[in-house]
Design a protein around this motif. Structure first.
Motif, mmCIF file in Angstrom:
data_model
loop_
_atom_site.group_PDB
_atom_site.id
_atom_site.type_symbol
_atom_site.label_atom_id
_atom_site.label_comp_id
_atom_site.label_asym_id
_atom_site.label_seq_id
_atom_site.Cartn_x
_atom_site.Cartn_y
_atom_site.Cartn_z
ATOM 1 N N TYR A 50 0.834 -1.195 0.000
ATOM 2 C CA TYR A 50 0.000 0.000 0.000
ATOM 3 C C TYR A 50 0.873 1.252 0.000
ATOM 4 N N LEU A 51 0.346 2.313 -0.582
ATOM 5 C CA LEU A 51 0.939 3.635 -0.441
ATOM 6 C C LEU A 51 0.018 4.479 0.426
ATOM 7 N N GLY A 52 0.597 5.211 1.361
ATOM 8 C CA GLY A 52 -0.178 6.105 2.205
ATOM 9 C C GLY A 52 0.520 7.441 2.345
ATOM 10 N N ILE A 53 -0.264 8.492 2.512
ATOM 11 C CA ILE A 53 0.284 9.814 2.815
ATOM 12 C C ILE A 53 -0.049 10.127 4.261
ATOM 13 N N LEU A 54 0.981 10.334 5.077
ATOM 14 C CA LEU A 54 0.792 10.648 6.487
ATOM 15 C C LEU A 54 0.667 12.155 6.686
ATOM 16 N N ALA A 55 -0.172 12.537 7.633
ATOM 17 C CA ALA A 55 -0.369 13.947 7.975
ATOM 18 C C ALA A 55 0.698 14.365 8.990
ATOM 19 N N GLY A 56 1.953 14.392 8.538
ATOM 20 C CA GLY A 56 3.047 14.779 9.414
ATOM 21 C C GLY A 56 4.331 14.083 9.029
ATOM 22 N N ARG A 57 5.396 14.422 9.726
ATOM 23 C CA ARG A 57 6.709 13.828 9.487
ATOM 24 C C ARG A 57 6.963 12.686 10.468
ATOM 25 N N ILE A 58 7.794 11.739 10.043
ATOM 26 C CA ILE A 58 8.252 10.684 10.943
ATOM 27 C C ILE A 58 9.782 10.626 10.874
ATOM 28 N N GLU A 59 10.419 10.210 11.959
ATOM 29 C CA GLU A 59 11.872 10.262 12.030
ATOM 30 C C GLU A 59 12.545 9.097 11.324
ATOM 31 N N ASN A 60 12.140 7.887 11.615
ATOM 32 C CA ASN A 60 12.839 6.712 11.080
ATOM 33 C C ASN A 60 12.494 6.467 9.617
ATOM 34 N N ASP A 61 13.338 5.679 8.957
ATOM 35 C CA ASP A 61 13.143 5.402 7.536
ATOM 36 C C ASP A 61 12.376 4.120 7.271
ATOM 37 N N GLU A 62 12.370 3.191 8.229
ATOM 38 C CA GLU A 62 11.633 1.946 8.049
ATOM 39 C C GLU A 62 11.442 1.277 9.403
ATOM 40 N N GLY A 63 10.571 0.295 9.435
ATOM 41 C CA GLY A 63 10.335 -0.420 10.682
ATOM 42 C C GLY A 63 9.131 -1.324 10.587
ATOM 43 N N THR A 64 8.717 -1.831 11.719
ATOM 44 C CA THR A 64 7.563 -2.727 11.811
ATOM 45 C C THR A 64 6.702 -2.300 12.989
ATOM 46 N N VAL A 65 5.413 -2.214 12.759
ATOM 47 C CA VAL A 65 4.458 -1.925 13.836
ATOM 48 C C VAL A 65 3.766 -3.228 14.207
ATOM 49 N N GLU A 66 3.846 -3.575 15.479
ATOM 50 C CA GLU A 66 3.128 -4.739 15.994
ATOM 51 C C GLU A 66 2.215 -4.267 17.114
ATOM 52 N N LEU A 67 0.965 -4.063 16.780
ATOM 53 C CA LEU A 67 -0.040 -3.632 17.750
ATOM 54 C C LEU A 67 -1.283 -4.493 17.578
ATOM 55 N N ALA A 68 -1.623 -5.267 18.600
ATOM 56 C CA ALA A 68 -2.855 -6.047 18.550
ATOM 57 C C ALA A 68 -4.049 -5.099 18.517
ATOM 58 N N LEU A 69 -5.081 -5.464 17.772
ATOM 59 C CA LEU A 69 -6.223 -4.581 17.565
ATOM 60 C C LEU A 69 -7.522 -5.225 18.036
ATOM 61 N N SER A 70 -8.381 -4.374 18.584
ATOM 62 C CA SER A 70 -9.684 -4.824 19.070
ATOM 63 C C SER A 70 -10.744 -3.815 18.651
ATOM 64 N N LYS A 71 -11.942 -4.292 18.393
ATOM 65 C CA LYS A 71 -13.039 -3.418 17.983
ATOM 66 C C LYS A 71 -13.791 -2.913 19.198
ATOM 67 N N VAL A 72 -14.057 -1.604 19.241
ATOM 68 C CA VAL A 72 -14.865 -1.018 20.304
ATOM 69 C C VAL A 72 -15.978 -0.192 19.668
ATOM 70 N N SER A 73 -17.020 0.023 20.425
ATOM 71 C CA SER A 73 -18.136 0.812 19.925
ATOM 72 C C SER A 73 -18.703 1.666 21.052
ATOM 73 N N THR A 74 -18.899 2.944 20.756
ATOM 74 C CA THR A 74 -19.520 3.846 21.727
ATOM 75 C C THR A 74 -20.655 4.587 21.036
ATOM 76 N N GLU A 75 -21.597 5.032 21.829
ATOM 77 C CA GLU A 75 -22.736 5.751 21.257
ATOM 78 C C GLU A 75 -22.294 7.068 20.641
ATOM 79 N N ALA A 76 -21.289 7.697 21.242
ATOM 80 C CA ALA A 76 -20.850 9.005 20.769
ATOM 81 C C ALA A 76 -20.056 8.924 19.465
ATOM 82 N N LYS A 77 -19.138 7.946 19.373
ATOM 83 C CA LYS A 77 -18.225 7.895 18.230
ATOM 84 C C LYS A 77 -18.475 6.735 17.272
ATOM 85 N N GLY A 78 -19.410 5.855 17.611
ATOM 86 C CA GLY A 78 -19.614 4.681 16.771
ATOM 87 C C GLY A 78 -18.495 3.678 16.988
#
Length: 222
Positions: free
Chosen positions: A87-115
């Motif tokens: 994928y190609l993405g455009i980030l809204a800001g700068r990042i320092e490093n040139d490459e890496g790996t993100v490992e973050l487990a993800l869970s679905k949440v739901s609220t009345e205010a934000k869906g």
């Protein structure tokens, strides 16, 4: 307008899904990929079926199977992490490093205010995204190549915002809307699906016009 076909053989199609076109029919009604499946038969008896999903805003490579056996086989390839996605993405800001790996487990949440939304959570589903910084653009923006190893809902969007600390430009859920763009700036650039006894399905979607307007250059996959 029928989505552009970027790969075709007897059991598979890969289309360049336009940004703004949902894969599944919205609950509130309106256009979706389903409206184009009859046109995408291209002489075959069955309409093709989407093997995986892309967010409505995400443009680019979407694999369709032309028969039930192929649908099952391709689905297993995704489940078993055999598919290479870029994928190609455009980030809204700068990042320092040139490459890496993100490992973050993800869970679905739901609220009345934000869906509903996905959040990093220790007890969530394991999620891994490799990334490489490609360029820095005017306006404090950064072009990043993402190579997700897993395929969780909103994975790249959350990993950008929470893992890299910069949301994708225009992301209304994990960042904020931006007057410069009309969508979340994420493009499924390339897809490779291995097959036993047959050549790989290898497809690449052209760079969208809204990416090119920022000066993003098309990436050569070799």
């Amino acid at each position: 307008m029928t989505p552009q076909i970027v790969y075709e053989d007897g059991e598979a199609l890969v289309i360049d899904k336009p940004a703004g076109l949902p894969v599944d029919p919205p609950r509130r009604g309106g256009p979706s990929l389903e409206d184009h499946l009859e046109e995408l038969k291209l002489g075959f008896q069955r309409a093709p079926q989407a093997v995986h999903r892309l967010d409505t805003d995400t443009s680019g490579c979407l694999l369709l199977a032309r028969n039930p056996k192929a649908l099952k086989r391709f689905g297993m390839a995704f489940q078993e992490k055999q598919v290479t996605k870029t994928y190609l993405g455009i980030l809204a800001g700068r990042i320092e490093n040139d490459e890496g790996t993100v490992e973050l487990a993800l869970s679905k949440v739901s609220t009345e205010a934000k869906g509903w939304r996905m959040i990093p959570a220790r007890k969530g589903k394991p999620s891994v995204t490799h990334w490489t910084k490609l360029a820095e653009l005017d306006g404090g923006l950064t072009v990043v190549e993402f190579r997700p190893e897993t395929g969780r809902t909103h994975q790249i969007r959350v990993h950008a915002a929470s893992g890299l600390g910069r949301a994708l430009l225009g992301d209304p859920v994990y960042g904020h809307k931006d007057a410069r763009v009309g969508r979340t700036m994420l493009h499924a650039q390339a897809l490779v699906v291995p097959r036993d006894g047959k050549p790989d399905i290898a497809a690449k979607a052209p760079l969208p016009a809204d990416f090119a307007r920022f000066g993003v250059a098309a990436q050569d996959e070799g």
